[in-house]
Each structure stands twice: as structure tokens, then as C-alpha cells.
Design an enzyme around this catalytic site. Sequence first.
Site, PDB file in Angstrom:
ATOM      1  CB  CYS A 431     -13.191  -9.880  58.921  1.00 53.61           C
ATOM      2  SG  CYS A 431     -12.524 -10.561  57.419  1.00 53.61           S
ATOM      3  CD  GLU A 433     -17.063  -7.860  58.619  1.00 55.15           C
ATOM      4  OE1 GLU A 433     -16.300  -8.572  59.320  1.00 55.15           O
ATOM      5  OE2 GLU A 433     -17.450  -8.184  57.490  1.00 55.15           O
TER       6      GLU A 433
END
Length: 844
Positions: A431, A433
Site C-alpha cells: 500500500c 510502506e
Amino acid sequence: MVQVSPRIEKLIEHLYASDPRVEAERAVLITESYQQTESQPIIIRRAKALQHILENMKIVIRPDELIVGNLTTTPRGTQIFPEFSNRWLEDEFDRIEKRTGDVFLIDQSTKEALSETFKYWKGKTTNELATELMAPETIKAMDAGVFTVGNYFFNGVGHISVDYKKVLKIGLKGIKEEARIALDGLDLGDPNAIEKSHFLEAVIISADAVITYGKRLAQKAVEEAVVATDTNRKEELNTLAQLLKRVPENPAESFYEALQSFWIIQAVIQIESNGHSISPMRFDQYVYPFYKKDVEGGLLSEDKAQELLDCLWVKFNDVNKIRDEASTKAFGGYPMFQNLIVGGQDKRGLDATNLLSYACLEASAHTKLPQPSISIRVWNRTPDSLLHKAGEVSRLGLGMPAYYSDEVIIPSLENRGICLEDARDYGIIGCVEPQVGGKTEGWHDAAFFNIPKVLEITLNNGYVDGKVIGLHTGTVESFATFEQLESAFKEQMTYFVNLLVNADNAVDVAHGTRTPLPFLSSMVENCIDKGKSLQEGGAKYNFTGPQGVGIANTGDALLAIKKLVFDQKELSLVELKQALDTNFGRGSLTPTSAPEPVQESNSLDLTKLSSEKLVELLQGLLANDSSNSAVATKPTTTANVTKDGEYIRSLLLNGAPKFGNDIDEIDYLVREVALVYCEEVQKYKNPRGGTFQPGLYPVSANVSLGLNTKASADGRYEGEPLADGVSPTSGRDVSGPTAVLNSVAKLDHHIASNGTLLNQKFHPSAISGEQGLRNLGSLVRGYFDQKGMHVQFNVISREILLDAQKNPEKYKNLVVRVAGYSAHFVSLDKSIQEDIISRTEQNF
């Protein structure tokens, strides 16, 4: 501008011709291998299992493909990985095709084959071992909905980016040679020499297995070329065969070879372990030398290069996995989170934008598919032309690209002990990170921590549904000041973060013990040198990254309590708690959280009550349902209670500022809530010799966690979604997009080094024309100047989304941003669709 090849539409049509199907082939093959190697070390067993799978799985080249390498026989199918977990799947066999989201087809023969293999795995899965390793109070907290570790509890870890550059440069033959030299050079007196030798042998077995897989693909291309009747297709297949005889065994020598070699690595990583978020990351950097040599050198036309790239983009969408039904409400839309990022700085601190950066964005525009999840790194020297191109893709309505700030992420990674050169080379996993590719085992998405649930537990003195889950930090009657309540909340947070760490570390140990991954580890720096798999701490950098969810809800709730209860005394904590327990008069979906105090006598002496308390008691009795009556058939709720509950909710909604409107009072309280979580998480270490680092994003778990959370003091009804990432609660941000960005920028994004997520939704008219693109670029740069970390945009009207709900057959190709990923809207569970629709629609 390069035009879209007609081939791409054909590939997409074939890929999405039917719902994805569950296949049993891998489950059967790995079970066969494990039964034959029971006396051998686990790392050797894992390598031989991969070898057995790749040597025996069915090889498929789909029609018109130029980039090949299948994971399943059917398009977008899913294999099963029984070594991680399997009981949930067997329990859901008959519901898989009837789901409201992430539907899979499964035939009876597949069910029977899987049921037979599952018998072998009873008591042998990572899921079962992790459960055994967890403390009882940890499992109680998970069951109560305080946090979930579902990603790795049931599945492989994933969340990795290997050293693709190294594979393209030296081939798997070169990696084999490294392992062979390390094996020959082992000091037999080293106390770990035996374990190291097993790992290095496993690397060699795995590399050979993947080389064999490549040659099987080459043979399949030859066979299809022989029977092909179309001259052009025959030539394409013969070219493919020649490529596959060389790569990935040998170094890539052309752009086409680089793409094909890359894809085989990408596919086999998924076959070895079903972890998602296998991310290409800085693809435009390590593939660019091949693009430059061929395209800029005149050996390959720009059109042909773009067609090859577009073919790869379609291939990304052939990767799929099945999750348990509950997880589909947190990760809906068949997401695989393969994040590919362009732009940003190089290791020397110079701008790294190149022609392939633009071509990658163009590929996303051409294919309009959810994968890869394309992103862009932005800093003060990012060319306006790249930001302009990104804006053009954003307004296609795909929810991509996501935008990331070098100015925040690089120092945040340095703060975690990553050297400057590596920090500058970061990409994004899954996502949002940040991670250094080819050097890190980051364990991102290790858990999702429900912060509003902890406040709920605090108000109930440690109880959830009558059971003791947390600490006894005081009843609502005992809190004389807001500071006392705040202190109790922080105490509960400390307690539950500790349990979260226990859960994560238990799962971590289980994976290291039962499912080490030799092929994946061979392509991450230090593993071969250390003679250790990633799961044993072989990587250069080791982290565990659990996410905090619901900071906006919690901050809004705390400020409402402070103002209305303690400052203005508009209501008492007892009245507030009663309103929350009854879901503001609507009736709670679950029992009240705390049990009634035990009475010494069944009778109550009314003469000892004050007149005020007597009136309060009588009102309460009138408000109660008549379920204890012998003649009652259903609970009843009086109009008075509904009015009182809604009145209290109205106070909560309107009596205090809400996060997202550029109001310091609430913005800094939300910042404090986030810091309570982040500062506690970063205190801990993991079993791989690394540290915990916090993140603030939910994927789409804000929906599923909300289902398990009672009404909250921000005015949220029981069961409604929590706020999305660091975004304001839907509908509460009423002062425009700039105010939202100003509020979110006040958070400390540097400490949330595992990533923060900000979703914004714009009506398409907001960024139409050249001025719209300039506005969007200015918005991004302005937010990043204030030290925001990430932002992404859904550019779509509410009317379109509502129509898509009603008429899904008209919108099969509609892709939207869900959380840190995009998905086809019609494939999502309705609860996730509703969450997207409810987000505030911004305009300039």
C-alpha cells in the site's frame, strides 16, 4: 504519444472473460513433496517442494502473450498453500462462489482433491504453530477485535522487493555461483555451519528449479510455434523460445529479455509463497539501462517497447490469491498490491527521472487495470513534466498514481538505522510502506490495531461484552478530570500494544520455523553471506510494521468528551456511556460492554436515593425493553430514548471541532493519539534481530474493524467504518481539500515510518483542463512542503459510483482507489463500496 496496441485489449478481454477459479495443483504437488522429504531439514524440504512444483505444474502460454509465465492454468486463478493454513478454506468451500465480494469458482473435484491434501497438514501449519505460541490474553484481545494479524496468520508474508537488478545483471546462474562459493568456503568449525550449509544448498536447488521452469516455458513456446497457423504469431513464439532459453538463467541483454526475466522471478516468488505485495518498486531505475540501450539506441522502436511494457502490465493482473471471507471485507477487490514506483532521487541525491518513468505511467494509462499499483516519488527537483504526466493518469479515475514525499520518507528511514544511500533508494511495498528494495525483510501490514476499540474498552473499565479483555483502569464514574480519562486510555494502549507485539512475534517465529523461503531469500542482500533465510533474520534490514487505525475517530471522540463532559458539562460520562451502549438509542448490535455490578440483595431501597437519582432510575426503567416480561415478544425502545440518544449524538457531532478542517485544537489532539500508538510500538524488537516500526493506514480494514466497534464519542454509529488511514472521518472535512492537507500535515509523519495513507476524492470537474492539472500538482507540492508523506486521489463522481452499485454489468472495467490499492469497483464487498461512496467529494 504512443498509441495502444490492439493486442492489449485482446489480452485484457481474455484475462477477464470469467470469474477466477480455485485450483488444487500446487496443493497436491507440495503435499507429495513433503511426504517424500519428512526426514530432511525444513529449508531443504522447502527448496525441493518448489522444485517439484515447477517441474510438474502445467505450463500455459495464453493467447497473444509476449511476456509469459503462468502461476495457474486458468486466467486470474488461485493456487492453494496448505502449509500456511487450510481449515478456513474447507469450511468455506460451499460459500466461495456466493460471496458478496472476491468471488471464486470451485468445482467438486477440486474440493475433493484439496480436502484430501489437507489431511496431511493437520497440526503442521504456520497458523496452528502461531496460535500455540501466543499468550491466552493475546488471543482474547484478537477475538475482541482490538487487533488482527490476519495477513500472516493465514498466509505467506510477501511484502518484499528483491534485488531484480542483480538477477538481470548476473542471472540465476550467477546467484547459484555465489551460493556455491559460500558453501565451499564454510568454516566447518563454525557452530552454525550445518544450518548455513543447508540454506546454501537450498538456494542452489531453488535456482536450478527456476531455471528448469524457464526452459519448460521455452519448450512450450516451441511446441505452440509448430502448430501456429498465423505467421506473425509463429515468429513471436519462436522469438520467445530463444529468449527463454537464455533468461532468467543468464544475464539479460535486451529490453525484451529484461522484461521476461523479471516476470519469471515475479511469478515464482508468488508460487513459492502466497504472500502478496511482491513489489517491483524502482522498476524505472533497474530496467532503464536496457530501455536506453534498445530504444534510445535505435534497436527497438518506441511503439514496440511500449507494447512489451503494456503486455507486462496486463500480466501483473494474472496474479491472484484467495482469502478467507472475513478478510475480503478488509482486502476486497482481489488485491495483490504489486507496487511499482517511478521518479525520485538516486543514491547520490540527484533526480532519477528518465524516459522509462514516463513509459510506465503511460502503460497504466493504456491498460487501465488495478495492477501494478503505480506510484510516484516527489521532491523539490521532480520535473513538472513528470508531475503533469502523473496528473493525467490520476484524472483517468483509476486512483493511481499514489504520490510520496522524498523529503519525509528518506529521513524517516534514516531514523530507523538505514544509511543515507540506501534510504535515497527506497521504494514502496504494497500500500504505502517505504522500504529499501533487495535489502529488507519489512513485515509490513503485520497487524491492524483498532485504536477506537481501545477507547471503548477504557470507557468500559477493561470489559468487552461482559468479558475482561483489558485492564481495570476505572469506571466512568471514577474519572473526575479529562486528564484521568486520557491517562487510563494511554495505559490501555500500552497494554494492548504489548499483546500485539506478542501476536506478531508468535507469527514471525512460526514462519521462520515452518516456512522459510530459500528462493526469495537468495535475492535479498546478506542472506547468502549470513547463510540465513529472510525468515531467520538474513536480510540487511529487519522490521515489523503493524498499523494503527482510527486516529481521527479517537481524536474527535476525545475532544468531544473533553469539551462536552469536562469543560462545558453538557452531559456526564455516565450519560455518554449509556448513549454509546444503546447505539444512540438505535439499539446496540451487541450486549453492553460491562456487566452489571453484583448486588448483595435482590431488592433496592428507594428511600436511600436522592430525588434526582430516583427520577433517573425511573426514566431508565421506562426506557428499558420489556424482554423480562412473560408476555414480551420483542424488545421495545421508547421515543424518549431515541430522542435522547440522537440529542447526545448531535452534541458530539456539533459541539466540538473535527479533524480535517485546519483547526489546531483538534488536529494536534489527533497528532497526540497517533503518537501514543507510534511511540509505544517503536519500543519493541522482533525475533529476526530487527525493530518494530509503526504505520498509520488500514488497507480497507477500517471497514471490518468498524463492524466490530461500538458507537463512539465522535458520533459514529456502531458498526460504521472507522476513518481511513490519516484521512478525516468521512463527511467531517467540510472546509475544502487544502484544509484537509493542512490538518494531516500536522501529524508527525516521520515517526510513522511504516507509512501513512491519505485518501482524497475529487469530482472530475475539479482537475479538468490544464488548470486542473496545475492545481493538482500545486496541491501535492504544497502538502509535501508541509512534511506530509503520502496522498492519493479518487477522481470520480458520486453519481457514477451509485450507478455502478445498481448496474454492475455496465461498469465491469471501473477501477477505483480503495485504500493503498486500486480495484475493480464491482468486485468489492458492498461495505467497502459504501465506504468509498461516503468519502467527502472535494472541489477547488
